[in-house]
Design a protein around this motif. Structure first.
Motif, short mmCIF file in Angstrom:
data_model
loop_
_atom_site.label_atom_id
_atom_site.label_comp_id
_atom_site.label_asym_id
_atom_site.label_seq_id
_atom_site.Cartn_x
_atom_site.Cartn_y
_atom_site.Cartn_z
N ARG A 123 51.67 20.00 9.83
CA ARG A 123 52.06 18.67 10.29
C ARG A 123 51.15 17.59 9.72
N ALA A 124 49.86 17.90 9.65
CA ALA A 124 48.91 16.93 9.09
C ALA A 124 49.21 16.67 7.62
N THR A 125 49.54 17.71 6.89
CA THR A 125 49.87 17.53 5.47
C THR A 125 51.10 16.66 5.31
N ARG A 126 52.10 16.87 6.13
CA ARG A 126 53.32 16.04 6.06
C ARG A 126 53.00 14.58 6.33
N TRP B 193 48.95 17.16 18.69
CA TRP B 193 48.85 16.22 17.57
C TRP B 193 50.18 16.17 16.82
N HIS B 194 50.91 15.07 16.98
CA HIS B 194 52.16 14.79 16.28
C HIS B 194 53.11 15.99 16.19
N PRO B 195 53.47 16.56 17.33
CA PRO B 195 54.42 17.70 17.26
C PRO B 195 55.77 17.31 16.67
N GLU B 196 56.08 16.00 16.66
CA GLU B 196 57.37 15.57 16.10
C GLU B 196 57.44 15.77 14.59
#
Length: 270
Positions: free
Chosen positions: A62-65, A244-247
């Motif tokens: 998710r962090a990479t996205r 952290w930003h599960p979306e």
């Protein structure tokens, strides 16, 4: 950069290695009986340990996205890469930005043995593997500069790395050395173990690792936040990686219910 050493001859299978235990938690095949034994001991003390490993991997994705899609960063320095487990960071980054450039860094011979899997990137971009110790940041920066342009933004990825490096061994100093070398607009992507949420389970896990010869450090929220000093965290700040930003996930969450004893965050260099 990848080297031509016969890594298999240098792999020590007499004692467990964190990367191989992590691979076992994820259901991988690149581990040995000594790693499985420690993994089973840890899981007996904390049945949620494999779930924590999956949560950490999910956070990285998710962090990479976010870094690629929202911040537009096209360069990554991933230190403490571990054994390749699809999807790898470069696959996620290059699926959105084929020209993304990634340098992976690890000092485990078994990672070197599987480095070829880390190098199958797009022809428009670059993927390289550097065999180096995280405690030698200047060496990493010098060699990574063959692939990355440090005059442009870079995402520095330290996923589940610093809990293997105590403060007395220079954890803060190595982060500050790396961050100081980054251009404005760069970011730090970091996850680190904490005992804030499940103190008894985490302490039992630390003891199990210690019995296997591996030192782990759990840090409080304040201690993890201090690693980001001078940087500007993106919302929601430094939180449990499951929050952290599960979306930004693609596909169903692998986590289920209950706390995850890892803090994570992404913070940008002004």
């Amino acid at each position: 950069m990848t080297g031509t050493e016969r890594a298999g001859r240098r792999i020590d299978t007499s004692k467990p290695h964190p990367a191989r235990v992590y691979d076992w938690f994820l259901g991988g095949k690149d581990n040995y009986p000594v790693d499985e034994q420690l993994g089973e001991q840890i899981t007996a003390l904390d049945p949620g340990a494999p779930r924590t490993a999956r949560a950490n991997r999910w956070f990285m994705q998710r962090a990479t996205r976010l870094v690629v899609r929202q911040a537009g960063i096209r360069q990554f320095l991933d230190i403490g890469t571990g054994i390749p487990t699809a999807p790898n960071l470069h696959q996620i980054a290059q699926s959105t930005a084929p020209d993304a450039r990634i340098v992976y860094v690890d000092n485990d011979p078994i990672v070197l043995a599987h480095a070829e899997a880390l190098l199958r990137g797009t022809p428009e971009g670059a993927t390289e593997y550097l065999q180096a110790d995280a405690r030698e940041p200047l060496t990493i920066l010098q060699q990574a500069s063959r692939v990355l342009d440090f005059d442009r933004p870079v995402a520095l990825s330290l996923i589940a790395l610093l809990h293997f490096i105590p403060d007395a061994d220079g954890a803060h100093e190595l982060v500050s050395t790396l961050v100081d070398a980054l251009a404005p607009g760069s970011c730090l992507v970091l996850s680190a173990m904490t005992a804030d949420l499940e103190p008894e389970k985490v302490e039992r896990g630390i003891a199990a690792y210690a019995a296997g010869g591996v030192t782990l450090v759990a840090r409080t929220h304040a201690e993890v936040s201090s690693i980001f000093k001078g940087l500007e965290p993106t919302d929601p700040g430094i939180v449990s990686v499951s929050d952290w930003h599960p979306e930004l996930a693609e596909g169903e969450s692998p986590l289920g219910d209950g706390p995850i004893s890892l803090y994570g965050g992404v913070a940008f260099k002004p």
